[in-house]
Scaffold this motif. Sequence first.
Motif, PDB file in Angstrom:
ATOM      1  N   ASN A  37       0.840  -1.188   0.000  1.00 29.69           N
ATOM      2  CA  ASN A  37       0.000   0.000   0.000  1.00 29.69           C
ATOM      3  C   ASN A  37       0.881   1.245   0.000  1.00 29.69           C
ATOM      4  OD1 ASN A  37      -1.908   2.018   0.394  1.00 29.69           O
ATOM      5  ND2 ASN A  37      -3.058   0.833   1.889  1.00 29.69           N
ATOM      6  N   PRO A  38       0.681   2.142  -0.971  1.00 24.98           N
ATOM      7  CA  PRO A  38       1.553   3.326  -1.027  1.00 24.98           C
ATOM      8  C   PRO A  38       1.300   4.314   0.109  1.00 24.98           C
ATOM      9  CG  PRO A  38      -0.100   3.409  -2.760  1.00 24.98           C
ATOM     10  CD  PRO A  38      -0.223   2.074  -2.102  1.00 24.98           C
ATOM     11  N   GLU A  39       0.189   4.214   0.799  1.00 30.04           N
ATOM     12  CA  GLU A  39      -0.105   5.143   1.893  1.00 30.04           C
ATOM     13  C   GLU A  39       0.426   4.657   3.244  1.00 30.04           C
ATOM     14  OE1 GLU A  39      -4.219   6.014   1.957  1.00 30.04           O
ATOM     15  OE2 GLU A  39      -4.209   6.910  -0.032  1.00 30.04           O
ATOM     16  N   VAL A  40       0.875   3.410   3.317  1.00 27.46           N
ATOM     17  CA  VAL A  40       1.400   2.856   4.567  1.00 27.46           C
ATOM     18  C   VAL A  40       2.917   2.931   4.525  1.00 27.46           C
ATOM     19  CG1 VAL A  40       1.576   0.791   5.988  1.00 27.46           C
ATOM     20  CG2 VAL A  40      -0.567   1.332   4.869  1.00 27.46           C
ATOM     21  N   ARG A  41       3.491   3.599   5.513  1.00 25.17           N
ATOM     22  CA  ARG A  41       4.951   3.734   5.588  1.00 25.17           C
ATOM     23  C   ARG A  41       5.396   3.187   6.948  1.00 25.17           C
ATOM     24  NH1 ARG A  41       3.444   8.942   3.716  1.00 25.17           N
ATOM     25  NH2 ARG A  41       3.543   8.971   1.457  1.00 25.17           N
ATOM     26  N   VAL A  42       6.174   2.121   6.908  1.00 26.40           N
ATOM     27  CA  VAL A  42       6.571   1.438   8.135  1.00 26.40           C
ATOM     28  C   VAL A  42       7.861   2.023   8.694  1.00 26.40           C
ATOM     29  CG1 VAL A  42       7.142  -0.794   9.156  1.00 26.40           C
ATOM     30  CG2 VAL A  42       5.399  -0.649   7.393  1.00 26.40           C
ATOM     31  N   THR A  43       8.819   2.317   7.832  1.00 21.81           N
ATOM     32  CA  THR A  43      10.115   2.803   8.319  1.00 21.81           C
ATOM     33  C   THR A  43      10.056   4.297   8.624  1.00 21.81           C
ATOM     34  OG1 THR A  43      10.900   3.254   6.088  1.00 21.81           O
ATOM     35  CG2 THR A  43      11.340   1.055   6.983  1.00 21.81           C
ATOM     36  N   LYS A  44      10.937   4.720   9.501  1.00 26.94           N
ATOM     37  CA  LYS A  44      10.957   6.115   9.924  1.00 26.94           C
ATOM     38  C   LYS A  44      11.350   7.043   8.770  1.00 26.94           C
ATOM     39  CE  LYS A  44      12.417   8.789  13.887  1.00 26.94           C
ATOM     40  NZ  LYS A  44      13.158   8.761  15.138  1.00 26.94           N
ATOM     41  N   GLU A  45      12.245   6.598   7.913  1.00 28.54           N
ATOM     42  CA  GLU A  45      12.662   7.425   6.779  1.00 28.54           C
ATOM     43  C   GLU A  45      11.509   7.676   5.820  1.00 28.54           C
ATOM     44  OE1 GLU A  45      14.338   4.457   7.474  1.00 28.54           O
ATOM     45  OE2 GLU A  45      15.815   5.449   8.756  1.00 28.54           O
ATOM     46  N   LEU A  52       3.275  12.006  -0.535  1.00 25.70           N
ATOM     47  CA  LEU A  52       3.833  11.879  -1.874  1.00 25.70           C
ATOM     48  C   LEU A  52       2.703  11.794  -2.884  1.00 25.70           C
ATOM     49  CD1 LEU A  52       6.566   9.197  -1.134  1.00 25.70           C
ATOM     50  CD2 LEU A  52       6.856  11.665  -1.241  1.00 25.70           C
ATOM     51  N   ASP A  53       2.856  12.480  -3.994  1.00 26.09           N
ATOM     52  CA  ASP A  53       1.879  12.384  -5.088  1.00 26.09           C
ATOM     53  C   ASP A  53       2.395  11.379  -6.106  1.00 26.09           C
ATOM     54  OD1 ASP A  53       0.136  14.199  -4.003  1.00 26.09           O
ATOM     55  OD2 ASP A  53       1.109  15.919  -4.952  1.00 26.09           O
ATOM     56  N   ASN A  54       2.312  10.112  -5.761  1.00 24.86           N
ATOM     57  CA  ASN A  54       2.780   9.047  -6.631  1.00 24.86           C
ATOM     58  C   ASN A  54       1.562   8.296  -7.143  1.00 24.86           C
ATOM     59  OD1 ASN A  54       4.148   7.098  -7.979  1.00 24.86           O
ATOM     60  ND2 ASN A  54       5.392   6.436  -6.246  1.00 24.86           N
TER      61      ASN A  54
END
Length: 89
Positions: A37-45, A52-54
């Motif tokens: 899922n592009p909206e889920v970001r697990v890592t801190k970076e 992001l508009d991807n």
Amino acid sequence: MASANRWLKPEVYPLFAAVGVAVGICAMQLVRNITTNPEVRVTKENRAAGILDNFEEGEKYAEHGLRKFVRKRPPQIMPSVNNFFSDPN
């Protein structure tokens, strides 16, 4: 040992199978959402990147293989049975 005999009767096996399939589907969807899922970001970076508009990545996530396969099929569960009872001969 008496409690194991209470729960492991042959009548309970279909219930265990149905619950196992449901848990498997939930786990599969959870893993899919966390990994792709592009909206889920697990890592801190990745979380620090902000919004992001991807659109290409979002389109790839939304238009997965199962959706593409089902889109070409008729919206019926058993079309042959439906046609048998609904189409006059």
